[in-house]
Design a protein around this motif. Structure first.
Motif, PDB file in Angstrom:
ATOM      1  N   UNK A 461       0.978  -1.219   0.146  1.00 39.32           N
ATOM      2  CA  UNK A 461      -0.134   0.182  -0.016  1.00 39.32           C
ATOM      3  C   UNK A 461       0.729   1.314   0.124  1.00 39.32           C
ATOM      4  N   UNK A 462       2.219   0.988   0.073  1.00 42.51           N
ATOM      5  CA  UNK A 462       2.971   2.417   0.076  1.00 42.51           C
ATOM      6  C   UNK A 462       2.980   2.994  -1.185  1.00 42.51           C
ATOM      7  N   UNK A 463       2.973   2.839  -2.283  1.00 38.60           N
ATOM      8  CA  UNK A 463       2.821   3.550  -3.401  1.00 38.60           C
ATOM      9  C   UNK A 463       1.436   4.382  -3.395  1.00 38.60           C
ATOM     10  N   UNK A 464       0.273   3.672  -2.952  1.00 44.92           N
ATOM     11  CA  UNK A 464      -0.881   4.510  -2.624  1.00 44.92           C
ATOM     12  C   UNK A 464      -0.740   5.709  -1.688  1.00 44.92           C
ATOM     13  N   UNK A 465      -0.065   5.362  -0.872  1.00 42.73           N
ATOM     14  CA  UNK A 465       0.211   6.270   0.445  1.00 42.73           C
ATOM     15  C   UNK A 465       0.915   7.446  -0.261  1.00 42.73           C
ATOM     16  N   UNK A 466       2.042   7.273  -0.721  1.00 42.36           N
ATOM     17  CA  UNK A 466       2.922   8.282  -1.283  1.00 42.36           C
ATOM     18  C   UNK A 466       2.302   9.167  -2.358  1.00 42.36           C
ATOM     19  N   UNK A 467       1.535   8.314  -3.433  1.00 41.02           N
ATOM     20  CA  UNK A 467       0.793   9.108  -4.237  1.00 41.02           C
ATOM     21  C   UNK A 467      -0.450  10.140  -3.654  1.00 41.02           C
ATOM     22  N   UNK A 468      -1.203   9.520  -2.533  1.00 40.93           N
ATOM     23  CA  UNK A 468      -2.190  10.157  -1.788  1.00 40.93           C
ATOM     24  C   UNK A 468      -1.619  11.470  -1.196  1.00 40.93           C
ATOM     25  N   UNK A 482      -7.865   7.598   0.111  1.00 44.25           N
ATOM     26  CA  UNK A 482      -8.988   7.922   0.985  1.00 44.25           C
ATOM     27  C   UNK A 482      -9.614   6.483   1.628  1.00 44.25           C
ATOM     28  N   UNK A 483      -9.504   5.271   0.737  1.00 45.15           N
ATOM     29  CA  UNK A 483     -10.174   4.376   1.008  1.00 45.15           C
ATOM     30  C   UNK A 483      -9.291   3.242   1.992  1.00 45.15           C
TER      31      UNK A 483
END
Length: 740
Positions: A461-468, A482-483
């Motif tokens: 999930x780290x790419x999602x965190x960085x992008x967020x 957000x999800x």
């Protein structure tokens, strides 16, 4: 003014069915955010200006909310009632006196279908509300079972965490997507049963008018420095939440006020463990085989305490400390608590915060490594993110570096200063966006920091965190980010209601309720978890935890050592953000079992598909099939084994277990990993030296040491959580079998 969302959710929180242990600090709804009923109430309940009063809802509307779940219990008059267990089954093993009809029942509403060439069955197990007096009524526990695909050798029961995780949802996705469970399913029925008050079990815990909008980020909180007004609003919100639990839970089944309270008194872990023994008998098993993840390790431990003779092969992954989170002692039942005592009573919450911080620092090191990266966000996330720009680390952008007049603290790590500069502007200026449902929402600090913590449960999930985080800097909102909040907080599979009711039934300590204590504990938490700190100007905003305003104290018995068990496998990941690594040794020693240490940086090991986790999965699967655990050194360095079978000891819980240690070389650079087997052995030797001075404990002595526990003090409803985020981290897909 929207109030600050501070009522915590939990431990383990929760994620995918495999790793949903909800993180310890999910915010709650502001007082004015509950969705009103669609129709005008038809009961005699009247609207009140009392800000702590539950929202009015008619009995008919409550029934509508369960009509897709409770078909098996609908009466001819249109009402719902859970009657007696279905006779005609055969009891297996020891049957407690007076409970014969439960141990020898057939499943109610048992139905059979085919999913991906696998036979799946689902229905209800009927159990008493109160085991001490079954005449007071029954409840129904929903389960999914995947029949063994080959020669049947037994059944394996799963609990995926919480409290509040839906094990029925977990197993309905796992046989399809998990190679590990497919292997187990060859010879074992795979069973997921929703504990009492959780998921599709009936009645489910209900603390809002609509189960599906118990927690949403629709109406963002805005921080202010009006301390008195913020504190009052927070306390009212907490009281409303608790009052709603007692107003709604079970009412659709005709439970009056006394019966609703009886149910909530009996919804805790002890009775959930008793339910598992009934399940064992109805499944035709002499021994219970069990895989418990995160909070599931607590449930498994309590089962072993109460039914040691019925323990089969137990894997407990993502261990909770069995000496924390139990009922308060007389000495705990006072608001006049020293800092030392507060730390002791909130040890899990504070140690979890420390682990989240350590995992965030590892995320930051990974993020920094993106410098010079040529992959797009889509490629980096393996298709999860819909962005074909080259991925870069938002923590490296010039505007988030520490500078004069910024919002970051001076006495924290560089990585923490960088994320504080990204998130803290949201405390007063949430980013508005339109959701998939067409509603205008706001990304607040609480939602963003919760999503950030949620992303720490699994490295994928780290790419999602960085992008967020990058999108936040651009005043945009990434729905995938957000999800990470929303998936952990939705009550239809992992939510605040089930977490609250079970946690408080176990460990509530209303006699110690204190706003001052709440503030003190929050400051301690921010000291060890500064990446989630909104800022010192808000530290004096108070609240009361849900278990502080709960009307009665919890009843979970103190932890003890449990002798004469089969070899229990306890799995503990070195850098688990939700359940501290040290808990694994404590639990393994308490059960005289074996600890499997896994080198990693995410919550629980079972089912993880990242490189290196093959050894952990192989060890767990082989143990559950054959009952054997390899000696240390037979697997790659990521896995190491320590047995506590001989002369096992239960270590004393330290006087101040949550005090953050001085940073070591590894802690100051969390991105470093041990490079070879020698370093791993040195780390393990050091860990063993720290506990080598303890003396052998009898069960009675262990019970005495168990006074050092996480009894809720009026400051922390979420300390056990974790416990709730256990489900999303594994990435397992949940496919419900119910017709809806």
């Amino acid at each position: 003014m929207a109030t600050k969302l501070t009522t915590r959710l939990a431990s383990a929180m929760l994620t995918s069915a495999m790793a949903l242990s909800l993180f310890a600090v999910l915010p709650a709804h502001a007082a004015d955010n509950d969705t009103p009923p669609a129709e005008t109430p038809t009961t005699t309940e009247t609207t009140t200006t009392d800000p702590t009063a539950p929202d009015p809802i008619s009995d008919e509307d409550l029934k509508k909310q369960i009509q897709y779940y409770a078909e098996a219990f609908k009466q001819a008059d249109g009402n719902y009632r859970i009657g007696e267990p279905l006779a005609g089954g055969t009891a297996t093993g020891t049957v407690p006196s007076g409970l014969e009809k439960y141990y020898a029942q057939k499943f109610t509403g048992w139905d059979r279908g085919i999913m991906s060439d696998t036979v799946v069955q689902h229905g209800y197990l009927i159990v008493p509300i109160d085991y001490s007096d079954p005449s007071k009524g029954n409840i129904a526990l929903y389960l999914n079972m995947y029949a063994a695909t080959g020669e049947r050798k037994g059944a394996i029961v799963f609990n995926n965490g919480g409290p509040g995780g839906s094990a029925s949802d977990y197993v309905s996705g796992s046989p399809v997507w998990s190679n590990e469970i497919k292997k187990l399913n060859e010879n074992y029925d795979i069973v997921g049963i929703d504990p009492r008050g959780v998921g599709d079990s009936l009645p489910f815990s209900q603390c809002a008018v609509d189960k599906f909008t118990d927690l949403t980020p629709d109406n963002p909180s805005v921080y202010t420095t009006d301390i008195e007004k913020e504190t009052e609003a927070n306390i009212n919100t907490t009281k409303k939440h608790v009052n709603s639990c007692f107003a709604y839970t079970g009412k659709a089944f005709g439970f009056d006020e006394a019966k609703r309270e009886l149910f909530l008194r009996n919804v805790g872990t002890t009775n959930a463990a008793r339910d598992m023994d009934v399940l064992r008998s109805v499944l035709g098993e002499e021994k219970l085989n069990f895989i418990g993840l995160s909070y599931g390790t607590r449930l498994g431990y309590v089962y072993a305490q109460n039914f040691p003779q019925n323990v089969g092969k137990f894997t407990l992954d993502g261990a909770m400390n069995p000496f924390e989170g139990t009922a308060p002692t007389k000495a705990d039942e006072t608001p006049n608590l020293s800092d030392e005592k507060l730390r002791e009573l909130n040890a899990h919450y504070l140690s979890q915060g420390k682990e989240f911080q350590a995992t965030y620092e590892k995320f930051a090191q990974w993020c920094y490594s993106l410098k010079g990266n040529t992959k797009t966000w889509r490629e980096l996330s393996e298709g999860t993110l819909d962005n074909d720009e080259v991925a870069s680390c938002p923590l490296l952008l010039p505007e988030v570096q520490p500078h004069e007049g910024d919002l970051a603290d001076d006495n924290v790590s560089l990585a923490t200063q960088q994320v504080q500069n990204i998130l803290r502007p949201l405390t007063t200026k949430p980013i508005k966006y339109v959701s998939d449902y067409g509603t205008t929402n706001g990304l607040s600090f609480d939602v963003a920091s919760t999503a950030l913590a949620g992303g720490m449960y699994a490295e994928n999930k780290w790419p999602t965190v960085a992008h967020g985080l990058q999108q936040i800097l651009s005043k945009k909102v990434d729905f995938a980010f957000v999800n990470l909040y929303d998936r952990y907080s939705r009550t239809d599979n992992y939510g605040r209601a089930g977490y609250t009711t079970v946690t408080c039934a176990d460990s509530a300590n209303p006699a110690a309720a204190s706003v001052a204590n709440y503030i003190r504990i929050e400051k301690m938490y921010h000291d060890v978890t500064p990446f989630r700190d909104p800022g010192a100007q808000y530290h004096d905003i108070g609240n009361l935890d849900s278990c502080s305003v709960w009307p009665f104290a919890g009843t979970l018995a103190a932890g003890t050592s449990v002798e004469n068990l089969p070899n229990v496998l306890v799995v503990s990941t070195r850098n688990d953000p939700a359940t501290a690594y040290e808990n694994g040794e404590v639990l393994a020693k308490a059960l005289f079992g074996t600890e499997l240490t896994v080198e990693g940086a995410q919550h629980v090991a079972f089912g993880k598909q990242q490189p290196g986790y093959e050894c952990a999965n192989n060890i767990i699967v082989n143990y559950m099939i054959n009952g054997t655990i390899p000696a240390d050194g037979q697997y790659p360095p990521i896995c190491s084994v320590a047995s506590f079978r001989a002369a096992a000891e239960v270590p004393d819980v330290p006087e101040n277990p949550a005090t953050p240690p001085q940073p070591s070389k590894d802690e100051s650079n969390p991105g470093e990993q041990p490079q070879n087997q020698t370093q791993l052995e040195e780390q393990k030797d050091e860990k063993q030296v720290k506990t080598a001075g303890t003396t052998s404990k009898t069960a009675g002595k262990a019970a005495k040491s168990a006074s050092h526990k996480l009894a809720q003090t009026g400051v922390n409803v979420a300390a056990l959580s974790v416990v709730m985020l256990m489900v999303i981290a594994s990435g397992a897909v949940m496919v419900t079998m119910r017709r809806r």
